[in-house]
Design a protein around this motif. Structure first.
Motif, PDB file in Angstrom:
ATOM      1  N   LEU A 183      -0.233  -8.957   6.851  1.00 26.93           N
ATOM      2  CA  LEU A 183      -0.715  -9.198   5.772  1.00 26.93           C
ATOM      3  C   LEU A 183      -0.884  -8.201   4.770  1.00 26.93           C
ATOM      4  O   LEU A 183      -0.645  -8.038   3.670  1.00 26.93           O
ATOM      5  N   PHE A 184      -1.410  -7.173   5.353  1.00 22.01           N
ATOM      6  CA  PHE A 184      -1.662  -5.764   4.411  1.00 22.01           C
ATOM      7  C   PHE A 184      -0.291  -5.104   4.054  1.00 22.01           C
ATOM      8  O   PHE A 184       0.036  -4.763   3.082  1.00 22.01           O
ATOM      9  N   HIS A 185       0.651  -5.107   5.230  1.00 22.65           N
ATOM     10  CA  HIS A 185       2.123  -4.882   4.828  1.00 22.65           C
ATOM     11  C   HIS A 185       2.663  -5.625   3.687  1.00 22.65           C
ATOM     12  O   HIS A 185       3.160  -5.247   2.814  1.00 22.65           O
ATOM     13  N   GLU A 186       2.507  -6.891   3.874  1.00 17.53           N
ATOM     14  CA  GLU A 186       3.432  -7.692   3.112  1.00 17.53           C
ATOM     15  C   GLU A 186       2.741  -7.570   1.677  1.00 17.53           C
ATOM     16  O   GLU A 186       3.431  -7.613   0.769  1.00 17.53           O
ATOM     17  N   VAL A 187       1.410  -7.704   1.452  1.00 19.65           N
ATOM     18  CA  VAL A 187       0.955  -7.467   0.002  1.00 19.65           C
ATOM     19  C   VAL A 187       1.118  -6.505  -0.389  1.00 19.65           C
ATOM     20  O   VAL A 187       1.401  -6.135  -1.738  1.00 19.65           O
ATOM     21  N   LEU A 221      -6.621   0.607  -0.272  1.00 20.21           N
ATOM     22  CA  LEU A 221      -5.379  -0.061  -0.897  1.00 20.21           C
ATOM     23  C   LEU A 221      -5.482   0.282  -2.284  1.00 20.21           C
ATOM     24  O   LEU A 221      -4.366   0.826  -2.996  1.00 20.21           O
ATOM     25  N   GLN A 222      -6.684  -0.174  -2.805  1.00 22.14           N
ATOM     26  CA  GLN A 222      -6.815  -0.113  -4.195  1.00 22.14           C
ATOM     27  C   GLN A 222      -6.791   1.196  -4.833  1.00 22.14           C
ATOM     28  O   GLN A 222      -6.408   1.714  -5.833  1.00 22.14           O
ATOM     29  N   ALA A 223      -7.449   2.334  -3.966  1.00 18.04           N
ATOM     30  CA  ALA A 223      -7.763   3.561  -4.466  1.00 18.04           C
ATOM     31  C   ALA A 223      -6.176   4.112  -4.262  1.00 18.04           C
ATOM     32  O   ALA A 223      -5.963   4.994  -5.248  1.00 18.04           O
ATOM     33  N   TYR A 224      -5.615   3.878  -3.371  1.00 25.01           N
ATOM     34  CA  TYR A 224      -4.194   4.548  -3.124  1.00 25.01           C
ATOM     35  C   TYR A 224      -3.290   3.904  -4.474  1.00 25.01           C
ATOM     36  O   TYR A 224      -2.628   4.938  -5.024  1.00 25.01           O
ATOM     37  N   PHE A 225      -3.369   2.829  -4.726  1.00 28.18           N
ATOM     38  CA  PHE A 225      -2.414   2.253  -6.118  1.00 28.18           C
ATOM     39  C   PHE A 225      -2.984   2.876  -7.116  1.00 28.18           C
ATOM     40  O   PHE A 225      -1.937   3.476  -8.178  1.00 28.18           O
ATOM     41  N   LEU A 226      -4.296   3.019  -7.376  1.00 26.44           N
ATOM     42  CA  LEU A 226      -4.847   3.701  -8.600  1.00 26.44           C
ATOM     43  C   LEU A 226      -4.341   5.240  -8.937  1.00 26.44           C
ATOM     44  O   LEU A 226      -3.934   5.659  -9.935  1.00 26.44           O
ATOM     45  N   VAL A 227      -4.507   6.007  -7.540  1.00 36.56           N
ATOM     46  CA  VAL A 227      -4.068   7.435  -7.708  1.00 36.56           C
ATOM     47  C   VAL A 227      -2.580   7.491  -7.960  1.00 36.56           C
ATOM     48  O   VAL A 227      -2.129   8.220  -9.142  1.00 36.56           O
ATOM     49  N   ALA A 228      -1.700   6.554  -7.539  1.00 40.47           N
ATOM     50  CA  ALA A 228      -0.372   6.805  -7.767  1.00 40.47           C
ATOM     51  C   ALA A 228      -0.276   6.255  -9.234  1.00 40.47           C
ATOM     52  O   ALA A 228       0.855   6.736 -10.004  1.00 40.47           O
ATOM     53  N   ASP A 229      -0.795   4.952  -9.490  1.00 33.65           N
ATOM     54  CA  ASP A 229      -0.558   4.374 -11.037  1.00 33.65           C
ATOM     55  C   ASP A 229      -1.052   5.538 -12.033  1.00 33.65           C
ATOM     56  O   ASP A 229      -0.027   5.695 -13.059  1.00 33.65           O
ATOM     57  N   ASP A 230      -2.158   6.036 -11.881  1.00 37.82           N
ATOM     58  CA  ASP A 230      -2.621   7.063 -12.992  1.00 37.82           C
ATOM     59  C   ASP A 230      -1.486   8.239 -12.992  1.00 37.82           C
ATOM     60  O   ASP A 230      -1.131   8.656 -14.361  1.00 37.82           O
ATOM     61  N   THR A 272       3.114  -5.738  -4.311  1.00 35.69           N
ATOM     62  CA  THR A 272       2.436  -5.083  -5.062  1.00 35.69           C
ATOM     63  C   THR A 272       3.379  -3.951  -5.555  1.00 35.69           C
ATOM     64  O   THR A 272       3.575  -3.593  -6.935  1.00 35.69           O
ATOM     65  N   VAL A 273       4.012  -3.241  -4.540  1.00 30.37           N
ATOM     66  CA  VAL A 273       5.020  -2.202  -5.035  1.00 30.37           C
ATOM     67  C   VAL A 273       6.137  -2.926  -5.532  1.00 30.37           C
ATOM     68  O   VAL A 273       6.767  -2.113  -6.545  1.00 30.37           O
ATOM     69  N   HIS A 274       6.581  -3.973  -5.555  1.00 29.02           N
ATOM     70  CA  HIS A 274       7.626  -4.756  -6.272  1.00 29.02           C
ATOM     71  C   HIS A 274       7.155  -4.824  -7.537  1.00 29.02           C
ATOM     72  O   HIS A 274       8.069  -4.676  -8.606  1.00 29.02           O
ATOM     73  N   GLY A 275       5.983  -5.297  -7.637  1.00 28.76           N
ATOM     74  CA  GLY A 275       5.618  -5.477  -9.059  1.00 28.76           C
ATOM     75  C   GLY A 275       5.381  -4.313  -9.990  1.00 28.76           C
ATOM     76  O   GLY A 275       5.518  -4.401 -11.107  1.00 28.76           O
ATOM     77  N   GLN A 276       5.084  -3.228  -9.409  1.00 29.34           N
ATOM     78  CA  GLN A 276       4.893  -1.842 -10.019  1.00 29.34           C
ATOM     79  C   GLN A 276       6.290  -1.361 -10.441  1.00 29.34           C
ATOM     80  O   GLN A 276       6.312  -0.863 -11.317  1.00 29.34           O
ATOM     81  N   MET A 277       7.202  -1.700  -9.428  1.00 26.78           N
ATOM     82  CA  MET A 277       8.742  -1.349  -9.747  1.00 26.78           C
ATOM     83  C   MET A 277       9.371  -1.988 -11.087  1.00 26.78           C
ATOM     84  O   MET A 277       9.730  -1.530 -12.074  1.00 26.78           O
TER      85      MET A 277
END
Length: 351
Positions: A158-162, A94-103, A166-171
């Motif tokens: 749990l993984f779907h909700e979190v 999940l962290q790797a996915y977020f970082l690839v997108a965030d970058d 996180t997507v909400h926070g990024q938005m």
């Protein structure tokens, strides 16, 4: 051998065991039967992509799951240890996915001491699809290792909700400070705290502990509520550290080039600066914040120094640590080491 050296040796050994689990899970994903007889080209690309983006960094999020399990159940079986590490890698996927997108969204240059994945000439916007691949690795792994467990649905939820939190926070982060539009009136402490709570705290701190609680059978609502309160506050502290290091950390040491100023980020530093700024400081911030020119970035950092933000951060860090220690000491629903193992890893961190 000193206690410090022993502790580092134990930590290094634990990290090596954790990394071995990654290799197993990576191969399970790449060769999943749902992909059928795939070409070698696809296999090689997927392996390169997962190896480049996942098993790097401090791995604190992933390894925290086992720390939590051992705090709750000292005599954890080998099977439980393995399951904890599997869940740890789900968090790292999940962290790797977020970082690839965030970058990509931030136009970042480096990550974990190497060029961002999308910055590689042969990758580019293929990285968007690769991020989706990494997210799906979570659910393939949960299926492979937890489908027969009574708490399987709970882990999935749990993984779907979190992820959604996180997507909400990024938005919020993106729409509060859109690239090319600088509106400093939006940068309030309330807005900032909501962004960091949802963008960082839930997946970085609450998720590892919640995974450890689920896999050890802790279902008490009071325990979950207590954990959530402490861990979200810890996550806020962690993100404020990150904002500070973005401006004042050494890129060679922290493994990335900070770009919060250029990217017009609603960071703790700019929010704090605006609360202390003179009319002249505010005018300079409006002129240079969110602009890519190095001279302007340097002027913003100079304002931060003139306003004493380095000292403000040190004071904040000391006070936050004191408050967190008090809350951890006062709660009685979970072993204290569930929380201290995480807090000790981030207190006064420099990268």
């Amino acid at each position: 051998m000193t206690d410090t050296k022993k502790a580092k040796g134990v930590e290094a050994a634990a990290k090596q065991e954790f990394l071995k689990v990654f290799e197993k899970l990576r191969d399970e994903i790449i060769y999943d039967k749902c992909l059928g007889d795939q070409p070698q080209l696809a296999i090689d690309y997927a392996k390169k992509m997962m190896d480049y983006n996942t098993p790097h960094g401090k791995l604190n999020r992933g390894m925290a799951v086992l720390d939590v399990v051992k705090a709750i159940q000292e005599d954890a079986s080998d099977e439980l240890v393995f399951k904890a590490n599997v869940l740890g890698w789900c968090i790292e996927f999940l962290q790797a996915y977020f970082l690839v997108a965030d970058d990509i969204m931030d136009g970042s240059i480096t990550r974990r001491g190497q060029p961002c994945w999308y910055k590689l000439p042969e990758i580019g916007m293929n990285a968007v699809n690769d991020g989706i691949y990494l997210e799906n690795a979570i659910y393939l792994t949960l299926r492979n290792h937890f489908r027969s467990e009574p708490y399987y649905a709970r882990l999935m939820e749990l993984f779907h909700e979190v992820t959604f939190q996180t997507v909400h926070g990024q938005m919020l982060d993106l729409i509060t400070a859109p690239i090319g539009t600088v509106d400093l009136s939006r940068y309030t402490i309330d807005t900032y705290m909501r962004i960091v709570t949802y963008k960082t705290a839930f997946y970085s701190f609450y998720l590892p502990v919640a995974c450890g609680m689920v896999v050890t059978g802790v279902e008490d609502d009071a325990a979950l509520s207590t954990a959530r309160e402490i861990l979200l506050e810890m996550g806020q502290y962690f993100q404020i550290q990150d904002d500070y290091l973005d401006a004042f950390g050494d890129p060679e040491f922290i493994g990335k080039v900070g770009t919060d100023i250029e990217d017009n980020k609603c960071s703790w530093l700019v929010v704090k600066a605006l609360s202390k700024a003179t009319a002249e400081h505010r005018k300079l911030l409006e002129e240079h914040y969110g602009k890519p020119e190095p001279e302007g970035v340097a002027k913003v950092k100079q304002i931060y120094r003139e306003l004493g933000l380095e000292k403000d951060f040190q004071d904040y860090e000391a006070e936050s640590y004191k408050k967190l220690c008090a809350k951890i000491e006062q709660q009685t629903v979970l072993p204290k080491s569930v929380f201290t193992s995480l807090l000790n890893k981030i207190y006064k961190r420099t990268k």
